[in-house]
Design a protein around this motif. Sequence first.
Motif, PDB file in Angstrom:
ATOM      1  N   MET A  21      94.711  63.087 104.691  1.00  0.00           N
ATOM      2  CA  MET A  21      95.381  64.305 104.243  1.00  0.00           C
ATOM      3  C   MET A  21      95.605  65.273 105.400  1.00  0.00           C
ATOM      4  N   LEU A  22      94.645  65.374 106.306  1.00  0.00           N
ATOM      5  CA  LEU A  22      94.821  66.242 107.474  1.00  0.00           C
ATOM      6  C   LEU A  22      95.949  65.741 108.364  1.00  0.00           C
ATOM      7  N   PHE A  23      96.029  64.429 108.551  1.00  0.00           N
ATOM      8  CA  PHE A  23      97.093  63.842 109.347  1.00  0.00           C
ATOM      9  C   PHE A  23      98.456  64.116 108.722  1.00  0.00           C
ATOM     10  N   LEU A  24      98.573  63.936 107.410  1.00  0.00           N
ATOM     11  CA  LEU A  24      99.859  64.161 106.749  1.00  0.00           C
ATOM     12  C   LEU A  24     100.258  65.628 106.769  1.00  0.00           C
ATOM     13  N   VAL A  25      99.301  66.516 106.581  1.00  0.00           N
ATOM     14  CA  VAL A  25      99.616  67.957 106.596  1.00  0.00           C
ATOM     15  C   VAL A  25     100.039  68.394 107.994  1.00  0.00           C
ATOM     16  N   LEU A  26      99.342  67.923 109.021  1.00  0.00           N
ATOM     17  CA  LEU A  26      99.722  68.305 110.380  1.00  0.00           C
ATOM     18  C   LEU A  26     101.077  67.740 110.766  1.00  0.00           C
ATOM     19  N   PRO A  32     107.404  68.240 116.510  1.00  0.00           N
ATOM     20  CA  PRO A  32     107.323  68.109 117.964  1.00  0.00           C
ATOM     21  C   PRO A  32     108.658  68.270 118.670  1.00  0.00           C
ATOM     22  N   PHE A  33     109.747  67.979 118.000  1.00  0.00           N
ATOM     23  CA  PHE A  33     111.038  68.117 118.635  1.00  0.00           C
ATOM     24  C   PHE A  33     112.082  68.417 117.568  1.00  0.00           C
TER      25      PHE A  33
END
Length: 52
Positions: A21-26, A32-33
Amino acid sequence: MPQMSPLLWLPLYLFFLTALMLFLVLNYFIKPFEIMNSSNPSENVNQPSWKL
């Protein structure tokens, strides 16, 4: 693995869910571009033509 107790797998499962969940939210909030928009023809006027 059935020989391990479920109490050992529960923290690993919760850690995996929170990390996912942290990976998806971040990834949702951090861009990044920016995707370059090539629909604006005025930017391509200064580029030289390489056609012979």
